[in-house]
Design a protein around this motif. Sequence first.
Motif, short mmCIF file in Angstrom:
data_model
loop_
_atom_site.label_atom_id
_atom_site.label_comp_id
_atom_site.label_asym_id
_atom_site.label_seq_id
_atom_site.Cartn_x
_atom_site.Cartn_y
_atom_site.Cartn_z
N ILE A 126 63.15 60.57 -37.06
CA ILE A 126 64.25 60.87 -38.18
C ILE A 126 65.09 61.50 -37.09
CG2 ILE A 126 64.88 62.85 -40.08
CD1 ILE A 126 63.56 60.52 -40.76
N ASN A 127 64.75 62.07 -35.93
CA ASN A 127 65.63 62.49 -35.36
C ASN A 127 67.11 61.30 -34.85
OD1 ASN A 127 64.10 60.84 -34.00
ND2 ASN A 127 64.43 61.84 -31.58
N TYR A 128 66.73 60.41 -34.91
CA TYR A 128 67.93 59.50 -34.87
C TYR A 128 69.18 59.24 -35.48
CZ TYR A 128 70.86 55.08 -35.23
OH TYR A 128 71.83 54.88 -35.04
N ASN A 129 68.16 59.63 -37.09
CA ASN A 129 69.11 59.71 -38.32
C ASN A 129 70.16 61.35 -38.30
OD1 ASN A 129 67.34 57.98 -39.02
ND2 ASN A 129 67.14 58.27 -41.47
N VAL A 130 69.23 62.16 -38.02
CA VAL A 130 70.22 63.32 -37.11
C VAL A 130 71.57 63.46 -36.21
CG1 VAL A 130 70.26 65.71 -36.75
CG2 VAL A 130 68.34 64.49 -38.12
N SER A 131 71.02 62.92 -35.29
CA SER A 131 71.18 62.45 -34.61
C SER A 131 73.32 61.80 -34.48
CB SER A 131 71.42 61.79 -32.62
OG SER A 131 70.35 63.06 -32.25
N ARG A 132 72.17 60.82 -35.52
CA ARG A 132 73.38 59.68 -35.75
C ARG A 132 75.10 59.95 -37.07
NH1 ARG A 132 77.85 56.40 -34.30
NH2 ARG A 132 77.92 54.65 -36.14
N GLU A 157 67.44 71.43 -27.06
CA GLU A 157 69.03 71.24 -25.58
C GLU A 157 70.33 71.27 -26.47
OE1 GLU A 157 68.52 69.40 -21.63
OE2 GLU A 157 67.23 70.35 -21.05
N ASP A 158 70.25 70.39 -27.58
CA ASP A 158 71.82 70.32 -27.74
C ASP A 158 71.37 69.26 -29.88
OD1 ASP A 158 73.89 69.45 -28.96
OD2 ASP A 158 74.73 67.97 -27.82
N TRP A 159 71.94 70.84 -30.73
CA TRP A 159 71.27 70.68 -31.88
C TRP A 159 72.42 69.27 -32.37
CZ3 TRP A 159 73.06 73.86 -36.33
CH2 TRP A 159 74.46 74.32 -35.86
N ARG A 160 73.03 68.80 -31.53
CA ARG A 160 73.87 68.07 -31.70
C ARG A 160 73.70 66.68 -31.73
NH1 ARG A 160 79.35 69.38 -33.10
NH2 ARG A 160 79.94 67.32 -32.94
N GLU A 161 72.11 66.64 -30.61
CA GLU A 161 71.88 64.78 -30.12
C GLU A 161 69.82 65.79 -30.06
OE1 GLU A 161 72.02 61.51 -27.50
OE2 GLU A 161 73.30 63.53 -26.67
N VAL A 162 69.32 65.42 -31.55
CA VAL A 162 67.90 65.59 -31.34
C VAL A 162 66.99 64.82 -30.44
CG1 VAL A 162 66.02 66.46 -32.86
CG2 VAL A 162 68.99 66.30 -33.61
N LYS A 163 66.69 65.51 -29.23
CA LYS A 163 66.23 65.00 -28.23
C LYS A 163 64.74 66.03 -28.22
CE LYS A 163 68.85 61.99 -26.37
NZ LYS A 163 69.57 61.14 -24.98
N PRO A 164 63.63 66.53 -28.71
CA PRO A 164 62.64 67.08 -28.39
C PRO A 164 62.18 67.30 -26.77
CG PRO A 164 62.65 66.17 -30.48
CD PRO A 164 63.16 65.25 -29.73
#
Length: 588
Positions: A289-295, A339-346
Amino acid sequence: MRTFEEIKNTIETGLGMHVCDLKIENVKLVNVFSGEVYPTNIYIKNKRIVSIDPSADLEAKKVLDGNGQYALPGLIDAHMHFESTMLSPEALASVVVPQGTTTMCADLMEIANVAGEEGLRAMLQSMNRLPYRMLIEVSSRVPTAPGLETTGAVLGAEEVANIMEWEESVSLGELDPSKILFVKDEYIKKVADTLAKRKLVNGHAIGRLGQELNVYASSGISDDHECVNTNEMIERLKVGMKVFIREGSSERNVDELIRGVIEHELDTSNLMFCTDDKHAREIQVEGHINYNVSRAVELGLDPMKAIQIATVNSAKHFRMEDEIGSITPGRLADIILVEDWREVKPTVVIFEGNVVAENGNLLEECKVEEYPDWLKHTVTLKNPITAESFAALSKKQDGSTKIHLIDMIPRQIINHHVLEEMQVKNGKIQVNIEKDILKLAVVERYGKNGNVGVGFVRGFELKKGALAYSMSHDHHNIVVVGTNDEDMALAVNEVARLNGGLSVACDGKILNSMELPIGGLMSEKPAEEVMAQLDILNADAKALGCGMDAPFMSLSFISLPTVPDLGLTDLGLVDVLEHKLIPLEAEE
C-alpha cells in the motif's frame, strides 16, 4: 473491543497514574483527522495511544527517538487475497509489514471455494501470531458461478451468516453483479443478513454502468475495487459506492484513477487503496500500500490526501475508525516512521505498540505452523489427463471455423470477446502460434466429474511449451495454457503430482515446478524461498516467449467466469455478462 479495565487504565495513564510502555519522541505527526502535520511526542500504553499532546510530559519505560521523522498511521489494505501471494499469512508478514501495512482486509474466497468453512478456520489459526491485523471479508461467492463451474465446497446463506458472527468478520466479500441483476434469492439473503448486522457488502461491479449500476447499488453494495478507468470511478461515486483504487500484479489501476482524481478535482474521502492480488516479489521490490501512496503523490496528489486514502478512509468505511486508521488517543498504536511522507519507505513499523520491523526487515520471524494434512491433499484427478484431454473438437472435419476467443487486455484482468477464424484439421481446431492464439483449458481437480473445459486465448505470446497453475479464480481448478496438447498434459499432471502448484513444460519435459500444498494455493515455505522459485518459473515463461510481468497471475484470472467478457471453467466457455455457457464454435 475495549473493556472497562482497558479504558480506565488508558485514562489513568494519561493522568500520570501509570507509566507508559513507550514514548516516541521527536516526530512530525501526520494527523489524518485534522489534516495537519506538527512536531510532538506519542505516548503508548497497553497497545493503545495515550496522548499526542506536544505539551504532555509522561513517564515511559522505553523511549524511541523519531529523529524528526514523519509518524504515519499503519497502512490498511482494503481488499486482498492471501492465496494470490502464494504465501501463508505467516510468511507474508515478512513481505508486507516492513512496507508499513498493519491491517489487511482479506477475502478468503479462494480457500473457501476449495475447502469451505473448515478451510477458513484453518487459515485463521495463524491470527494470534501475526505482526499485523487480519480482518475478514466473508466470502459471498462459494461457488462464484453456480451451475457454470465445479468447486470443492459451497457456502450457503446460513453458513455465511454464521461466519459473519466471527469477531474478525467486517463485511460480506465481493459480490458480482450477476447475483443481483439476475435476482438470485440466496445472495440477496446474504446481503440482507449482513446489512441487518450493520456490516458492509463489498462489490465487484466490473463493466457495469447506467441503470444496471443503479440497480446493483440499490441492493446495498458498499464499494467496488474493479474500476479500470476514471468514468467507472466517477459513476460509482455518483451512486454512493466507495472506490478501492487497486494496484495488483496484473491489475494496475493507480495511475489511471489517481490522474482522474486530480483532473476532475474529486473528493478523496470516499476512496481507499487495495492490492487485491499481488505477488510477493512485486510487493518486496515495488511496495505494498505504501507504493500506492508514493505513486499517487508522484502523480500530483496531495500527500495528506494520499495517506488518508491509505488509512483513515478505510477505517471509517469498515466502521473501525475508533480502533485503527489514525494516530489519535485511544486508538491501537499502529504507527510507521518515514523520513519523507511523499515517498513512504518505513524505517520503523509499530503494531499495537510493539516495534515489529525496522529498515525493511521483520524483527522476529513469524514461523509458519503446520496446517492440517487434509488441507494439503485437495487435488484429485478423476480421469487420466493426456494430450487427447485437450482436443478442441469442431463440427467440421477440415477447413476453417469461427470461434469465440478470449482476447486479453494488457495489465488488466478484463478481456475482449472476439470472433476469430481458425483452422480445422481432422475435426480438431488448431492453435495459431503466429497470431498468438493458444489453447486454454481448465481441468476439474476435486475428483468429482473429471471435466475439462477447452477454449482459446490471445495475449500470452508463448512460442512453445505450456504453463499450468492450480489457482484459477474462483473455482480453483487447474488452468493451463499452451502451444501444444502434449506439453499441456505434462504440465497439468505435474501440478496434480505436487498436490497443487505451478509448472512449466516444454518439448516433453518439466522445466520447473513449485508446490503449493495449502489448498493447492499456498506454500508452507518462507517468503524468500517462494519468491526465488517464482522468479525461476517466470524466467522460464519468458524464455518460452511470454512477455508478461506476472504470467501466472494472468493465468489465474483469465478463466474467471465473473469478469467480462469471457471466462472458462471445467464446464466450458462462459459469457460473463449473460452468465451462461456458450459453445466454443460460433454459429454460422
